[in-house]
Scaffold this motif. Sequence first.
Motif, mmCIF file in Angstrom:
data_model
loop_
_atom_site.group_PDB
_atom_site.id
_atom_site.type_symbol
_atom_site.label_atom_id
_atom_site.label_comp_id
_atom_site.label_asym_id
_atom_site.label_seq_id
_atom_site.Cartn_x
_atom_site.Cartn_y
_atom_site.Cartn_z
ATOM 1 N N PRO A 161 5.526 11.530 -11.959
ATOM 2 C CA PRO A 161 7.213 11.152 -11.692
ATOM 3 C C PRO A 161 7.934 12.536 -11.598
ATOM 4 O O PRO A 161 8.743 12.130 -11.354
ATOM 5 C CB PRO A 161 6.865 10.446 -13.703
ATOM 6 N N GLN A 162 7.391 14.035 -12.380
ATOM 7 C CA GLN A 162 8.135 14.632 -12.173
ATOM 8 C C GLN A 162 7.874 15.515 -10.490
ATOM 9 O O GLN A 162 9.101 15.740 -9.804
ATOM 10 C CB GLN A 162 7.566 15.859 -12.744
ATOM 11 N N ASP A 163 6.748 14.292 -10.016
ATOM 12 C CA ASP A 163 7.173 14.850 -8.311
ATOM 13 C C ASP A 163 7.555 13.250 -7.401
ATOM 14 O O ASP A 163 7.826 13.392 -6.401
ATOM 15 C CB ASP A 163 6.036 15.080 -7.886
ATOM 16 N N LEU A 164 8.182 12.945 -8.010
ATOM 17 C CA LEU A 164 9.124 11.787 -7.004
ATOM 18 C C LEU A 164 10.302 12.039 -6.836
ATOM 19 O O LEU A 164 11.325 12.604 -7.826
ATOM 20 C CB LEU A 164 9.250 10.512 -7.684
ATOM 21 N N SER A 165 10.684 11.981 -6.052
ATOM 22 C CA SER A 165 11.599 12.390 -4.609
ATOM 23 C C SER A 165 12.795 11.224 -5.357
ATOM 24 O O SER A 165 12.521 10.235 -5.345
ATOM 25 C CB SER A 165 11.300 12.902 -3.070
ATOM 26 N N VAL A 166 14.447 12.299 -4.639
ATOM 27 C CA VAL A 166 15.012 10.299 -5.050
ATOM 28 C C VAL A 166 15.088 9.664 -3.707
ATOM 29 O O VAL A 166 15.306 8.361 -3.897
ATOM 30 C CB VAL A 166 16.582 10.891 -5.251
ATOM 31 N N ASP A 217 0.630 -1.684 -0.089
ATOM 32 C CA ASP A 217 -0.246 -0.230 0.041
ATOM 33 C C ASP A 217 0.760 1.406 -0.201
ATOM 34 O O ASP A 217 0.453 2.302 -1.064
ATOM 35 C CB ASP A 217 -0.981 -0.042 1.039
ATOM 36 N N GLU A 218 1.574 1.179 0.120
ATOM 37 C CA GLU A 218 2.810 1.982 0.953
ATOM 38 C C GLU A 218 3.498 2.578 -0.417
ATOM 39 O O GLU A 218 3.816 4.045 -1.268
ATOM 40 C CB GLU A 218 3.649 2.055 2.008
ATOM 41 N N LEU A 219 4.075 1.429 -1.067
ATOM 42 C CA LEU A 219 4.611 2.044 -1.519
ATOM 43 C C LEU A 219 3.952 2.037 -3.065
ATOM 44 O O LEU A 219 4.716 3.225 -4.519
ATOM 45 C CB LEU A 219 5.702 0.281 -2.613
ATOM 46 N N PHE A 271 12.104 7.442 -4.615
ATOM 47 C CA PHE A 271 12.425 6.793 -5.823
ATOM 48 C C PHE A 271 13.107 5.741 -4.753
ATOM 49 O O PHE A 271 13.379 4.118 -5.086
ATOM 50 C CB PHE A 271 12.742 6.939 -6.931
ATOM 51 N N ASP A 272 14.534 5.458 -4.346
ATOM 52 C CA ASP A 272 15.525 4.987 -2.903
ATOM 53 C C ASP A 272 14.814 3.897 -1.955
ATOM 54 O O ASP A 272 15.213 2.634 -2.217
ATOM 55 C CB ASP A 272 16.271 4.938 -2.305
ATOM 56 N N ALA A 273 13.149 4.409 -2.137
ATOM 57 C CA ALA A 273 12.182 3.501 -0.738
ATOM 58 C C ALA A 273 11.350 2.618 -1.822
ATOM 59 O O ALA A 273 11.227 1.250 -1.555
ATOM 60 C CB ALA A 273 11.275 4.728 -0.370
ATOM 61 N N LEU A 274 10.809 2.937 -3.202
ATOM 62 C CA LEU A 274 10.285 2.414 -4.069
ATOM 63 C C LEU A 274 11.148 0.771 -4.391
ATOM 64 O O LEU A 274 11.224 0.075 -4.463
ATOM 65 C CB LEU A 274 10.494 2.919 -5.447
ATOM 66 N N HIS A 275 12.739 1.046 -4.663
ATOM 67 C CA HIS A 275 13.722 0.008 -5.377
ATOM 68 C C HIS A 275 14.086 -0.442 -4.338
ATOM 69 O O HIS A 275 14.239 -1.702 -4.414
ATOM 70 C CB HIS A 275 14.437 0.666 -5.177
ATOM 71 N N SER A 276 14.242 -0.390 -2.802
ATOM 72 C CA SER A 276 14.591 -1.243 -2.439
ATOM 73 C C SER A 276 13.060 -2.521 -1.589
ATOM 74 O O SER A 276 13.388 -3.261 -0.817
ATOM 75 C CB SER A 276 15.502 -0.866 -0.878
ATOM 76 N N GLY A 277 12.331 -1.217 -1.339
ATOM 77 C CA GLY A 277 10.963 -1.879 -1.530
ATOM 78 C C GLY A 277 10.961 -3.393 -2.043
ATOM 79 O O GLY A 277 9.834 -4.653 -1.855
ATOM 80 N N LEU A 278 10.330 -2.740 -3.507
ATOM 81 C CA LEU A 278 10.837 -3.995 -4.177
ATOM 82 C C LEU A 278 11.589 -5.491 -4.494
ATOM 83 O O LEU A 278 11.214 -6.258 -4.588
ATOM 84 C CB LEU A 278 9.853 -2.931 -6.011
ATOM 85 N N LYS A 279 12.835 -4.805 -4.163
ATOM 86 C CA LYS A 279 13.789 -5.680 -4.008
ATOM 87 C C LYS A 279 13.995 -6.666 -2.742
ATOM 88 O O LYS A 279 13.395 -7.956 -3.007
ATOM 89 C CB LYS A 279 15.379 -4.864 -4.055
ATOM 90 N N LYS A 280 13.136 -6.000 -1.944
ATOM 91 C CA LYS A 280 12.825 -7.275 -0.408
ATOM 92 C C LYS A 280 11.557 -7.763 -1.024
ATOM 93 O O LYS A 280 11.423 -9.210 -0.379
ATOM 94 C CB LYS A 280 12.181 -6.218 0.360
#
Length: 769
Positions: free
Chosen positions: A207-212, A197-199, A215-224
Amino acid sequence: MDLEALRFANFSLLNDAVDDWATLVDGLEELERDANKGLRGAANSASWAGVNATVSKEFIGKTAGEFHDAHSQAKSIHRILLDTRDELKRHHRRLNDAIERGMKKNLTVTPTGDGGFTVRMNIHPDRAGKGTDLPDHSEGDVSALRDEIQRILDDATESDTSASKVLKAIADQSTYGFTDARYKDRDSAVAAVEKADELSKLAKKDPQDLSVKEFDALHSGLKKYTNDPLFSERFATKLGAKGTLDFWAGINEPGVNPDLNDSRQSKFGDFQKYLSLTLASATQSDSAGMVDWTRQMVDQASQPVRTNSGPLGFQVMSNLMRWGNYDDAFLHTYGSALMDTEKKLTGNGEGSAWRRTPNSPYLNRTGSDTGWDPMAGFMKGLSNSPAAATSFFNDTFISKGDESNSFERENENGKMEKATLSNFQYLFEERDWPVETNAKGGDSQTGRDNFALALEAATTGHPAGESPTRDTPAHNTGQAELVQSIVSSISQDPQRLSSHGFMSDSIGQIAAEYMPDIHRAMHPGDSNENGLFPVAGAAASLSEHDVTRFLYTVGRDPAGYAAVNLGQHSYTTSMMEYHFRNPDAYIEDNSFPRQENLKRGIENIASVAGEIEGTIGAGRAYEGELEAGARDSDYNAALEHAKTWGGTAVGIGIGLGTAPFVGPGGVVIGGVAGTAADEIIDAIVKGEMKNNAGDVIYRNGEDMQGTKESTYHLVEEAAKKAGDRAGNSSPHIISVAASAAETGFSHAKTNVNDAFDGQGVPRQLDEED
């Protein structure tokens, strides 16, 4: 959670449920063990033939797998119920302890009738009996008790609702059968859903409002959580099909989010992988939300994404299919829609499409290609999903009766006429593949390479690059028919493969796994019915002429040559061992004594081995002439490194085309470790064996005489090892193997000369041929 419900809770039914599920888990564990050792074990050691080899065996394997999933699902449900029961009991005790402490301060907790409660004085001093000493309390005590009771009820509500949420989510994963979702406790399942839900909220941002940081939170969450089924389904359905396309297209669109592109572009490739794996896992869910997601994705795929001039949905989504095992039904529907769009954009395949412009965004971040051609990513997706790949390639691209069909083929009378083309024929023979570049600006052949990988999966029944397993069923009719199309197409025009030699590793692997069928083609006659080359399941019907052209062409590439070489020797040696163990399996003539029929069988097998080696050897020698011997080292390297994929190499041909090895009827499925074939393959890849001239086996491809000596020397050694392994060795029989291989090798030379001129150009068949 109502005050009264928790205060006076009766846990007997919940206790019974927990106990019942514990009993069920134990029972399913035993059933799973029995299914694996008994049901699946018996199926893998049985001698299957015909429909049983392709249908019954696969069904039994899937049924055994269902017991595993049922056990896993039951274990997860039991843990969730157990955790929830124990938590509710703890909240029950906390509530009653708090109420008891309040009573000691003359405070009582009273339900209001609507699920709420109030805290008030228990006995008013004015109504207390004479001499009664009531405890004092303050307004702070009232507020503190009220807040404590509310916290307990909130905690109990969270325990109850979160358990309900995850239990329903697990149940929704599979409409029929069971899901493989596994959770050690309720909290881990709840955490997966909450993280999804969070991610998904982050991914739905512009996309223009997505902060770095986001993005890192999305990246680490999807990886986990990429392999977590509850997370995947929840993330995909919350994001939605349109949201998925908008997100990936948006963060890759030039100028939309410069900060993100500047600081995190190096991570986009990994992010693409984890997003792809997550979505692939999500499509395996049967939940209503995912059914709707797949339908909407197909609907959206033919439309521009984000803007009217943006990429089509197919171009975006196909790049998120390069990893993971997508649902077969979704891939089939998606693939059909993609081909419909391709036909519209190319005028039924006559023109070209998907040409990239300088301003086109990079939709693939792996560096292999830009991702602008959706076929590249889709083909990679098919390479991981064999059943979907088989169905897709055999589907019709354009019908013979279609008025707009301009494709012609030669009919039986030698005249050109409109022809029905399958998706395979269109992609391999007619498609104008768009020019692509890699991250370094060089030419990219990823699309066609992925196409070859998809063909490998479609024909073998297992993901490209992987080995067949004991559960892999024998080839079915669709797979065999596709192989017939591949061999016929390359025979008709060898340049379809030789002009794209990088595809030969997969095509060689296909040939290796169809060694029984190729051997039958090279030895036509009644040998296919009298047990010389047993085949379980459907056999590909191939002509000797087509196979000669096909193998010669595959042999021109080092990787293709290595696959066929090892596949042939693996199959030949195993067949010899099989016949030595089962001397009555092949009867050439009922009047012959058993030993004579065995000798004739080994002789015939050796002859075909020589013919195959002579054919691919001729292809290798011709390539050596063109390159002035420069590629010989490539061939040697391919053979030497073949052990890295040797799990596939040594299991090929015998793995899927024949019945079980030790015992009546066939050869072992899933490898030849500890057999004569294992020793022969080791000798080839390690260069431990030399021919009579003292040269290392197959290391000098320019010298056809050396290749010939390597072949008959190795075939003789195979016959010896096979006889020894079977405990039925015969020097007389072994002695004829080498000469038979030499005869087959010479036969190959005649066939190649009949099939090609001296410049490698195919000769036209005479009418009588």
